[in-house]
Scaffold this motif. Structure first.
Motif, PDB file in Angstrom:
ATOM      1  N   GLU A  90       0.828  -1.204   0.000  1.00 11.79           N
ATOM      2  CA  GLU A  90       0.000   0.000   0.000  1.00 11.79           C
ATOM      3  C   GLU A  90       0.868   1.262   0.000  1.00 11.79           C
ATOM      4  O   GLU A  90       0.547   2.241  -0.690  1.00 11.79           O
ATOM      5  N   GLN A  91       1.960   1.243   0.743  1.00 13.34           N
ATOM      6  CA  GLN A  91       2.863   2.396   0.770  1.00 13.34           C
ATOM      7  C   GLN A  91       3.497   2.630  -0.598  1.00 13.34           C
ATOM      8  O   GLN A  91       3.632   3.781  -1.043  1.00 13.34           O
ATOM      9  N   ALA A  92       3.870   1.529  -1.276  1.00 14.81           N
ATOM     10  CA  ALA A  92       4.478   1.663  -2.608  1.00 14.81           C
ATOM     11  C   ALA A  92       3.474   2.203  -3.617  1.00 14.81           C
ATOM     12  O   ALA A  92       3.807   3.045  -4.461  1.00 14.81           O
ATOM     13  N   VAL A  93       2.242   1.736  -3.536  1.00 13.73           N
ATOM     14  CA  VAL A  93       1.184   2.215  -4.429  1.00 13.73           C
ATOM     15  C   VAL A  93       0.998   3.722  -4.266  1.00 13.73           C
ATOM     16  O   VAL A  93       0.926   4.474  -5.246  1.00 13.73           O
ATOM     17  N   GLU A  94       0.946   4.159  -3.009  1.00  9.24           N
ATOM     18  CA  GLU A  94       0.724   5.590  -2.743  1.00  9.24           C
ATOM     19  C   GLU A  94       1.935   6.429  -3.144  1.00  9.24           C
ATOM     20  O   GLU A  94       1.797   7.466  -3.808  1.00  9.24           O
ATOM     21  N   LYS A  95       3.115   5.981  -2.767  1.00  9.12           N
ATOM     22  CA  LYS A  95       4.328   6.751  -3.031  1.00  9.12           C
ATOM     23  C   LYS A  95       4.583   6.924  -4.526  1.00  9.12           C
ATOM     24  O   LYS A  95       4.968   8.009  -4.995  1.00  9.12           O
ATOM     25  N   HIS A  96       4.369   5.860  -5.287  1.00 10.91           N
ATOM     26  CA  HIS A  96       4.706   5.888  -6.718  1.00 10.91           C
ATOM     27  C   HIS A  96       3.502   6.191  -7.611  1.00 10.91           C
ATOM     28  O   HIS A  96       3.625   6.180  -8.834  1.00 10.91           O
ATOM     29  N   GLU A  97       2.341   6.416  -6.968  1.00  9.41           N
ATOM     30  CA  GLU A  97       1.131   6.841  -7.677  1.00  9.41           C
ATOM     31  C   GLU A  97       0.754   5.863  -8.795  1.00  9.41           C
ATOM     32  O   GLU A  97       0.589   6.236  -9.951  1.00  9.41           O
ATOM     33  N   VAL A  98       0.653   4.605  -8.401  1.00  7.18           N
ATOM     34  CA  VAL A  98       0.178   3.595  -9.346  1.00  7.18           C
ATOM     35  C   VAL A  98      -1.117   2.997  -8.831  1.00  7.18           C
ATOM     36  O   VAL A  98      -1.438   3.083  -7.643  1.00  7.18           O
ATOM     37  N   GLN A  99      -1.836   2.384  -9.735  1.00  8.21           N
ATOM     38  CA  GLN A  99      -3.101   1.740  -9.395  1.00  8.21           C
ATOM     39  C   GLN A  99      -2.831   0.521  -8.505  1.00  8.21           C
ATOM     40  O   GLN A  99      -1.877  -0.220  -8.731  1.00  8.21           O
ATOM     41  N   PRO A 100      -3.633   0.303  -7.465  1.00  8.30           N
ATOM     42  CA  PRO A 100      -3.483  -0.936  -6.692  1.00  8.30           C
ATOM     43  C   PRO A 100      -3.577  -2.154  -7.617  1.00  8.30           C
ATOM     44  O   PRO A 100      -4.342  -2.142  -8.579  1.00  8.30           O
ATOM     45  N   PRO A 101      -2.805  -3.191  -7.346  1.00  9.71           N
ATOM     46  CA  PRO A 101      -2.732  -4.314  -8.295  1.00  9.71           C
ATOM     47  C   PRO A 101      -4.037  -5.104  -8.403  1.00  9.71           C
ATOM     48  O   PRO A 101      -4.586  -5.546  -7.399  1.00  9.71           O
ATOM     49  N   GLU A 102      -4.487  -5.247  -9.641  1.00  9.16           N
ATOM     50  CA  GLU A 102      -5.665  -6.071  -9.908  1.00  9.16           C
ATOM     51  C   GLU A 102      -5.267  -7.528 -10.106  1.00  9.16           C
ATOM     52  O   GLU A 102      -6.100  -8.431 -10.004  1.00  9.16           O
ATOM     53  N   SER A 103      -3.975  -7.767 -10.408  1.00  8.12           N
ATOM     54  CA  SER A 103      -3.478  -9.102 -10.692  1.00  8.12           C
ATOM     55  C   SER A 103      -2.194  -9.346  -9.921  1.00  8.12           C
ATOM     56  O   SER A 103      -1.418  -8.415  -9.667  1.00  8.12           O
ATOM     57  N   ILE A 104      -1.955 -10.608  -9.566  1.00 12.03           N
ATOM     58  CA  ILE A 104      -0.739 -11.005  -8.862  1.00 12.03           C
ATOM     59  C   ILE A 104      -0.170 -12.235  -9.550  1.00 12.03           C
ATOM     60  O   ILE A 104      -0.870 -13.248  -9.703  1.00 12.03           O
ATOM     61  N   LEU A 105       1.073 -12.147  -9.991  1.00 15.11           N
ATOM     62  CA  LEU A 105       1.754 -13.309 -10.550  1.00 15.11           C
ATOM     63  C   LEU A 105       2.650 -13.894  -9.465  1.00 15.11           C
ATOM     64  O   LEU A 105       3.512 -13.201  -8.926  1.00 15.11           O
TER      65      LEU A 105
END
Length: 274
Positions: free
Chosen positions: A50-65
């Motif tokens: 969650e911190q990485a999503v906020e810091k780098h301004e990317v969409q929360p992951p819809e998919s996980i590999l």
């Protein structure tokens, strides 16, 4: 301007010494993203992502590999179930992954050569068995980057051993990865690897050195157990906590040499066939 950001997210995990963190990788933009691996099932996994999503301004992951099913890479999906993610893995890892990430059930399988696209950036799925039968890697040609899971760790070499690992497969995978046009490897554990060709050559040389040590010791002593071989080869070189893992790696080498007809097993001991 790049279409995606690729962010390494080290998450603390009680994995094998000297590694104290597992790498997750967030690939995305403000429109969509993909997470590679999810660490252990701990709150820190969720917090760090969650911190990485906020810091780098990317969409929360819809998919996980998930590169593979080991407990320091897969179960953290449970911490992200509020995102209702689609989880991708190789068919050979499907059952253990399904068990480790339950109640998340949206699991799809990927095959070698499949293409995933995030914000117009194409990524090739590479089935790279060895560490496990269904280990997946992700090659991003536009970035000259490989996300290698546990096929590569930044410090030392990864362990390969039964029942999951196969040394013959692993060496074949390493030779295949070495042919890729890459400038950077995202390892399963540790910092970015910025000398990929040298690192892959080092791992191959290390494995072949171990193989030769086994053959030399069997020629010298005529008959040794896997434990005895491990004691000779790793004496004063490894932390006692990883002796069993080192022994399993020696067993993987022995299994390879048996398949090649160079070594024979007699009960719990091994001898050369030459």
């Amino acid at each position: 301007m790049k279409n995606v950001k690729i962010i390494r997210i080290p998450v603390a995990t009680p994995t094998l010494w000297p590694n104290t963190e597992t790498n997750c990788y967030l690939i995305g933009s403000e429109h969509e993203s993909l997470l590679i691996d999810a660490g252990y099932d701990t709150e820190e996994t969720k917090d760090k992502i969650e911190q990485a999503v906020e810091k780098h301004e990317v969409q929360p992951p819809e998919s996980i590999l998930l590169t593979h099913s080991h407990p320091d890479h897969a179960p953290g999906v449970r911490q992200l179930r509020d995102l209702s993610p689609t989880v991708y893995c190789h068919q050979a890892e499907y059952d253990p992954i399904a068990d480790s990430i339950s109640p998340v059930k949206d699991i799809k399988t990927l095959n070698d050569g499949d293409i995933l696209t995030i914000n117009q950036t194409k990524m090739e799925v590479i089935h790279g068995p060895g560490h496990t039968a269904g280990q997946l890697n992700l090659y991003i040609p536009s970035e000259k980057m490989l996300l290698a899971g546990d096929n590569v760790v930044s410090e030392g070499t990864t362990w390969i051993g039964p029942p999951d690992g196969d040394m013959s497969d692993y060496l074949n995978t390493l030779h295949r990865l070495k042919k890729l046009d890459i400038d950077k490897i995202g390892p399963g554990h540790g910092e970015w690897v910025v000398n990929p060709k040298e690192k892959l050559e080092f791992i191959i040389a290390r494995r072949l050195k171990r193989e030769q040590q086994i053959k030399d010791l069997l020629n010298e002593y005529e008959q040794l157990s896997a434990s005895e071989l491990t004691q000779y080869i790793y004496k004063d070189q490894i932390h006692p906590s990883v002796f069993d893992v080192a022994k399993r790696t020696i067993e993987a080498h022995l299994n390879k040499l048996i398949k090649e007809g160079q070594v024979k097993q007699q009960n719990n001991s091994y001898t050369t066939s030459i």
